[in-house]
Design an enzyme around this catalytic site. Sequence first.
Site, PDB file in Angstrom:
ATOM      1  N   ARG A 219      49.896  60.847  28.727  1.00 36.24           N
ATOM      2  CA  ARG A 219      50.255  59.283  27.998  1.00 36.24           C
ATOM      3  C   ARG A 219      51.953  59.985  27.678  1.00 36.24           C
ATOM      4  O   ARG A 219      52.539  58.944  27.458  1.00 36.24           O
ATOM      5  CB  ARG A 219      49.605  58.469  26.970  1.00 36.24           C
TER       6      ARG A 219
ATOM      7  N   GLY B 221      41.192  49.507  27.866  1.00 33.95           N
ATOM      8  CA  GLY B 221      41.004  47.933  27.306  1.00 33.95           C
ATOM      9  C   GLY B 221      41.620  47.354  28.079  1.00 33.95           C
ATOM     10  O   GLY B 221      41.598  45.674  27.628  1.00 33.95           O
TER      11      GLY B 221
END
Length: 394
Positions: free
Chosen positions: A36, A374
Amino acid sequence: MNKKTIKDIDIYDKKVLVRVDFNVPVIDGKITDDNRIVEALPTINYLLEKGASVILMSHLGRPEGKPDKKYSLEIVSKRLQELLPNNKVIMATDVTGKDAKGKAKKLQMGEVLLLENLRFDAREEENDKDFCKELASLAEVYVNDAFGTAHRKHASTYGVAKLLPNAIGFLIAKELDVIVGTINNPKRPFVGILGGAKVKDKIGIIDSLLNTVDSLIIGGGMAYTFLSAMGYNIGNSLFDKDNVETAKNLMKKAEEKGVKFLLPIDFVETPDFNDVVNYRNTKDQNISEGYEGVDIGKKTIKLFSKEIKKAKTVIWNGPVGVFEKKEFAVGTYAIAKKLTKVKGTTIIGGGDSASAVINMNLADKMTHISTGGGASLKLFEGKILPGVDVIDNI
């Protein structure tokens, strides 16, 4: 996509506040996966090269609205400095307090300031107006490049964007282009693969995908609710009793739409979730009394693999078994391996599906691995992400 990107705004000699997703796994004081952080580098480097000073903000873990040393971003700042050897990386000891304000004010062109964990302040998740103003006061431009949190209406992902000239970064732009572009114009056959625990968590995405896919493969814990709705025994397996009728309606819709709806035809069952010794493969779709299903079985792996082999486009979100235990991760790994053979587009929708692919060193064989489970689910469902919707149009 008609949202402004960092190429559409003036950033020279300006302080740019960037929401990134540095929510990386930390075990025993070490970052175990810096993907990330690495994914945010193109945006950070572009801003620095164009003459901006960069203020980064992120959350890490769930510190419950108060400072907790265990969740400090200091470890991230050290890794970031290693990845940006030619630029000075400064760490603030608070989020919008005296230290952050002082360091932001002194920040020079080409320097990077990392604020402390946003969730050390409870106002972040509340999208508190005063907190938004405090964040905005640190900079002159706002950029959102945290795809993993773009589905949330928090201060750093939504509220602050309304107070400054704004844009999205390269990572969010890439995620939107790949995921939305693929779903809106897929090469066929188009296969969707969904796992996860409960039907209620995936109702929206199943309903939406039934309008676009040619085949929908269902695995994981939610498969047992569909099988129970069909009259099969599911033993002690996960069961979403409140959504049995929903499961029936979704299967009916699939039939009406001409979508092939594939459920497991056998399972791996065990007397207890933690029993990794006395597990066995079932003969059919029925789970034995006193047992619970924890993975798809051998025949199901073949069935699902055969369907995947035909595909020109595949999207996958959610493991098809208890991925946390290697004995029950066989089906999930088999799916991942089969996707490497697809002669077309393969999109992994973050979460445990992404972990499986990365752990198997298969990441480079997939078209796209999303950085946000999500958020990718919301896009699969056809929803607009608040953190993107709030950004100015071109």
